[in-house]
Each structure stands twice: as structure tokens, then as C-alpha cells.
Design an enzyme around this catalytic site. Structure first.
Site, PDB file in Angstrom:
ATOM      1  N   LEU A  46       0.821  -1.223   0.000  1.00  0.00           N
ATOM      2  CA  LEU A  46       0.000   0.000   0.000  1.00  0.00           C
ATOM      3  C   LEU A  46       0.850   1.267   0.000  1.00  0.00           C
ATOM      4  CD1 LEU A  46      -2.825  -1.033   2.509  1.00  0.00           C
ATOM      5  CD2 LEU A  46      -2.866  -1.152   0.018  1.00  0.00           C
ATOM      6  N   ASP A  89       5.093   4.988  -6.401  1.00  0.00           N
ATOM      7  CA  ASP A  89       4.604   5.216  -5.040  1.00  0.00           C
ATOM      8  C   ASP A  89       4.917   6.630  -4.558  1.00  0.00           C
ATOM      9  OD1 ASP A  89       4.166   2.521  -5.297  1.00  0.00           O
ATOM     10  OD2 ASP A  89       4.870   2.015  -3.289  1.00  0.00           O
TER      11      ASP A  89
END
Ligand code: PMV
Length: 298
Positions: free
Chosen positions: A88, A134
Site C-alpha cells: 500500500l 509510489d
């Protein structure tokens, strides 16, 4: 004292294929990491991993961020909604929030573009390899096509994340990327078309995102999951959560990030139902939403 926060992310499509230049769609989510930076005589870092000085074992990303910003005397306190090392983007979020908080606390004057670039360098140093996805998504938020960095429409359905609580590790991504590279070398005729097909989902996904066509996005997410399984990065626990989410009526569900454990993601307009199904299947469910908000001064 300065507090900044930065979001985690999910992949709608394209992890692993993005390593070979295929497009991907990544999305910032409302789970955030908050970093409070305060001028101090010494360097102190405090998180749920422990209290340390500059420490590249316990706090590698934050220590590297402090060093890159000129190692000022600073006390850093971290709190986070994002499970660590689970696909995540927890490491990008803590890196970007730390860079931003130090930037403001010490009046260093970096633009966000520069913070994203330094954040990517830090991820590469700590992990050995990293795509800029990311750190870019954590800095700027939104739904973003990679590598073009094109911002797409913000989706407004619910997101349910299912954490297998297995295999979480900051080193996992590098290991799985190498594993796929070996498979690709051994069986290029089988693996190259799979990678191309995964890339095609991001191309089709762009139009589907702007139409908010959740039914078709979900179907393609399901196919993307099957192909990630074919690449050998899925686990029995991830698939159990993926099937539980689909059976509970999710538009679609797939693993997100490197795989090998970690998290899956489902899109749904009944997130509570999907979350219950994920929990019944042995996962930890987190309901969240898409967000335009990247790094922020709190
Ligand atoms: O598990 P994460 O969030 O680090 O995602 C990895 C995504 C890969 O495509 C497998 C690798 C990369 O750097 O893009």
C-alpha cells in the site's frame, strides 16, 4: 513544530508489468501517514517500530530522508494508518511526509516535484530498486497513469482493502520483481504476452475511469488478478480474500502491489458487505476511498 501527512496507494492495474515499461494506473487512498518534525539538538525518531536515533535498520526511510535533507537536529514522530510493507505504499508515504515536514520546519524551500524526486532516490537506495510510482502518487495524490503521470478522473466508489497479514516485508517487492524476471527469462514466449496484456488494461482503464464504468473496471481487475497469479506472485490467502470480495458483490478484486502476501483491493458500492466477507475469509478489512490529496501540511 510541523506536521505533514502523505497518502498510501493501490494499483487498479499494472503492477509488475510497469517494471517492463507497460502503463499502470495507481491511485492515492485516504489512508495516510503523519510525520511531526520538531527542531532539536539531536536526531530522534519515534514510531510504532521503536524509538531510535538515525537508524538505517529500524527506520531506514526516515533516516535516509533526514540525511538527504542535510541531517538537521530533528525530532520525528510518526503515526500511520497504512499497514507496513504490504503493497500500500507505506514506505513512500513515510518518506514523502518526512521530507515535507523537514522542508517546512527548516524553511528549505523545496518544491513538491523535488521532494518526489528525492523520495524516489531514497526508495531506490533502501530497496535496491523501485519505480517512481509510489513516491509520485504519495506526493501528488489522485488517480494517475504511469509512466505518463497523466491525472485521471477521481473515482467515487468504495475501496475495500483486505490484508492477509502474511508476508509483509519492505524487502518483499525486490524479491518478487526478481522472481518474475527469472520466470520471464525462462519462459519468454509465455510471460511476455502476459505482461503486454496487463499493460493493455491500463490503456483500456483510462477511458473506463473517465466514464466511471465500475462494472468494466471490476471485470478487468479480475482478469488482471488472474494474470498476476500466472506470474506467480499470488498466494492462497490473497486469492481467498479476492474470491470472498467478488462473492459479496464487489465490482472486481485483485491483489495490489508486489503480492506474495500483503493486501488485495476490491471496488464496491457496498463496502460494509465486502469488508464482512473479507473478515470471514480470514483477512483484515479496511474501508477507504480514492483521494486527490497528496502530501499536506496538517
Ligand atoms: O508492493 P509495492 O507497493 O512496493 O508495489 C510493487 C509494484 C511493482 O510493480 C511490483 C514494482 C514497482 O516498483 O513498480
Amino acid at each position: 513544530m510541523t506536521t505533514c501527512s502523505a497518502p498510501g496507494k493501490i494499483y487498479l492495474f499494472g503492477e509488475h508489468a510497469v517494471v517492463y515499461g507497460e502503463p499502470a494506473i495507481a491511485c492515492a487512498i485516504e489512508l495516510r501517514t503523519r510525520v511531526c518534525a520538531k527542531k532539536s539538538n539531536v536526531i530522534k525518531i519515534s514510531s510504532n517500530l521503536g524509538k531510535t536515533a538515525l537508524d538505517f535498520d529500524v527506520h531506514p526511510y526516515v533516516s535516509a530522508a533526514i540525511k538527504k535533507m542535510g541531517s538537521p537536529g530533528v525530532s520525528i514522530e510518526i503515526t500511520s494508518d497504512i499497514p507496513v510493507g504490504s503493497g500500500l505504499g507505506s514506505s513512500a508515504a513515510v518518506t514523502i511526509a518526512t521530507l515535507a515536514a523537514i522542508n517546512i520546519e527548516f524553511g528549505l524551500g523545496y518544491e513538491n516535484e523535488e521532494l518526489a524526486r528525492i523520495g524516489h532516490e531514497i526508495e531506490k537506495e533502501v530497496q535496491g530498486a523501485a519505480s517512481p510510482t509510489d513516491t509520485f502518487v504519495s506526493t501528488f495524490g489522485g488517480v494517475v497513469e504511469i509512466p505518463s503521470r497523466k491525472r485521471l478522473e477521481l473515482l467515487d466508489c468504495g475501496i475495500v482493502i483486505g490484508n492477509t497479514n502474511k508476508g509483509a516485508s519492505p524487502k518483499k517487492t525486490a524479491k518478487l520483481v526478481q522472481q518474475v524476471a527469472r520466470l520471464k527469462e525462462q519462459y519468454p514466449d509465455a510471460i511476455n504476452p502476459i505482461i503486454k496484456t496487463i499493460g493493455s488494461f491500463a490503456k483500456q482503464g483510462e477511458a473506463l475511469v473517465s466514464e466511471k464504468n465500475y462494472t468494466s473496471l471490476g471485470k478487468l481487475m479480475n482478469v488482471n488478478h488472474g494474470l498476476l497469479d500466472a506470474l506467480g506472485v499470488c498466494t492462497v490467502e490473497l486469492s481467498a480474500l479476492v474470491y470472498a470480495a467478488r462473492n459479496a458483490g464487489a465490482y472486481g478484486a485483485k491483489l495490489t502491489g508486489a503480492g506474495g502476501g500483503g493486501c488485495m483491493v476490491a471496488l464496491s458500492d457496498s463496502p460494509q458487505e465486502v469488508a464482512k466477507a473479507i473478515e470471514r475469509a480470514g483477512g483484515q478489512a479496511i474501508i477507504t476511498r480514492f483521494t486527490q490529496l497528496g502530501v499536506l501540511l496538517e
